[in-house]
Design an enzyme around this catalytic site. Structure first.
Site, PDB file in Angstrom:
ATOM      1  N   HIS A 141      -0.431   7.898  -1.589  1.00 36.01           N
ATOM      2  CA  HIS A 141      -0.089   6.758  -0.761  1.00 36.01           C
ATOM      3  C   HIS A 141      -0.661   6.988   0.634  1.00 36.01           C
ATOM      4  CE1 HIS A 141       2.985   6.636  -3.967  1.00 36.01           C
ATOM      5  NE2 HIS A 141       2.873   5.323  -3.838  1.00 36.01           N
ATOM      6  N   TYR A 145      -2.969  10.199   2.369  1.00 38.78           N
ATOM      7  CA  TYR A 145      -4.366  10.087   2.803  1.00 38.78           C
ATOM      8  C   TYR A 145      -4.520  10.454   4.285  1.00 38.78           C
ATOM      9  CZ  TYR A 145      -4.161   7.372  -1.502  1.00 38.78           C
ATOM     10  OH  TYR A 145      -3.921   6.974  -2.784  1.00 38.78           O
ATOM     11  N   ASP A 171      -3.800   2.586   4.772  1.00 33.75           N
ATOM     12  CA  ASP A 171      -3.952   1.379   3.961  1.00 33.75           C
ATOM     13  C   ASP A 171      -4.778   0.306   4.660  1.00 33.75           C
ATOM     14  OD1 ASP A 171      -2.530   2.355   1.851  1.00 33.75           O
ATOM     15  OD2 ASP A 171      -0.719   1.195   2.212  1.00 33.75           O
TER      16      ASP A 171
END
Length: 410
Positions: A141, A145, A171
């Site tokens: 998730h 990262y 994201d």
């Protein structure tokens, strides 16, 4: 058509750009939203069953990341499911997919077959760790990262654990926004070369890029590696948030000397009686003075005292941000079918970008979108009969007019 039966308009600067988005969650949808916001015609290929939502959301109609595009529902595991994507790809400029490496190939929609169908296609791949390397097949998730890229270690207060900065860095910033930039760059190049290519966007790589300045500082030896001890990481007392008398918060940003002088003037403090702002060892003392002083007045009292100066701002909660006079004047937020959300950005003087309705229900536009992209109606009927595609599970929960796809939903 839009959800209410009116003609869908693509008025932004990307009008005319066609994008196929293979449904995913997080960065892929964010990338597609950015492109759709600016006028691209994006078709979202949703799962025929079990399409996913992001985070705590439970209603596709309020899934802001899905706004601005039409949805077709495709069973990619059906023997003919890949045909739908390949037929769309034939007239697309770009494709977005967010599978782990190798999955798209197994589904029959990998870059080789897509580029064979359209040699000018830009094939965008969104993953956490990239298409190669030891971690390529690893799952994770946002937090994983940005931990890998070194970003998470930089965020947080001294002596405290690393603080996840929402899902903004991996994201959305390092993932979806970087992919959008890559797609547009590759489409621009394809317009000159006539050749498409694969864009490999990884959230580890992209989040590292977002932190380029800080990697540079560390490399040059000008940044303390201990978290929360630097000028913009909550270490400096003149760049931090402080609680006010009414339990609200004030953002203080006074890096440059003239901003710092303004800050002291607003707070009613004498520089001569304070620790030297450039002496890092005395920052905790200075921070306590600021905290004690700011706690004496309410947030709005401080904002009033600081009017016209750039050293202090109120920390607005989300709902306050929606109605702040500046944001209202700028149209920073828009209400779409009762859902307040950020307006498309940035602003364009001629080719205005708009949000033309709520996000789609998966499969809401299956027939309409395929027809709009020139897919043979007989082929569409065959796919529907065979089960490779389907319509929405239910009509859209809004009034419809003759001609809207919602009228056709089972």
């Amino acid at each position: 058509m839009t959800h209410d039966g009116t003609e869908r308009s693509f008025t932004g600067p990307l009008a005319g750009l066609r994008v196929v988005e293979v449904g995913s969650i997080g960065p892929g949808p964010y990338c597609a939203m950015l492109l759709a916001d600016l006028g691209a015609d994006v078709i979202r290929v949703d799962r025929a069953q079990g399409a996913a939502l992001v985070g705590p959301n439970a209603d596709f109609r309020t899934e802001v990341l899905h706004r601005g595009r039409r949805s077709v529902a495709v069973d990619l595991k059906h023997p003919r499911g890949h045909e739908v994507v390949l037929d769309l790809v034939a007239s697309a400029d770009a494709l977005i997919e967010g599978f782990r490496p190798g999955v798209a190939e197994r589904l029959g929609i990998g870059p080789d077959v897509c580029l064979a169908a359209n040699s000018r296609l830009v094939y965008g791949r969104m993953t956490g760790y990239g298409q190669d390397g030891p971690l390529a097949q690893a799952v994770g998730h946002d937090i994983n990262y940005i931990a890998q890229s070194g970003v998470l270690a930089l965020v947080g207060r001294q002596g405290q654990p690393p603080t996840p900065p929402l899902s903004l860095v991996g994201d959305f910033g390092g993932g979806g926004a970087v992919l959008a930039l890559g797609l547009l760059a590759a489409v621009w190049e394809a317009g000159r070369s006539g050749r498409g290519q694969v864009v490999d966007a990884a959230m580890v790589d992209g989040s590292a890029l977002l932190a380029a300045a800080f990697h540079g500082f560390v490399s040059a030896g000008t940044w303390r590696t201990e978290r929360g001890t630097n000028i913009v990481d909550s270490g400096a007392p003149f760049y931090d948030a402080y609680e006010t008398a009414d339990g609200r918060w004030l953002a203080v940003g006074a890096l440059e000397p003239h901003f710092y002088a303004d800050l002291l003037d607003v707070l009613g403090l004498d520089a001569a009686a304070l620790p030297d702002r450039d002496d890092h060892t005395r920052w905790p003392e200075l921070a306590k003075v600021f905290a004690d002083t700011i706690r004496e007045r309410t947030r709005e009292e401080w904002v009033t005292r600081a009017a016209g100066r750039g050293c202090i701002s109120p920390v607005l909660d989300v709902q306050e941000a929606w109605v702040h006079p500046h944001n209202v004047a700028r149209g920073t937020f828009v209400d779409v079918a009762g859902v307040t959300q950020p307006a498309p950005q940035p602003r364009f003087s001629r080719t205005t970008a708009v949000v033309d309705g709520p996000p789609p229900v998966p499969g809401e536009h299956t027939r309409e979108a395929l027809a709009a992209w020139g897919i043979d109606p007989d082929v569409v009927r065959d796919w529907e009969r065979d089960g490779a595609i389907r319509l929405a599970d239910q009509p859209a929960p809004v009034p419809t007019q003759e001609g809207s796809l919602s009228d056709e939903a089972p």
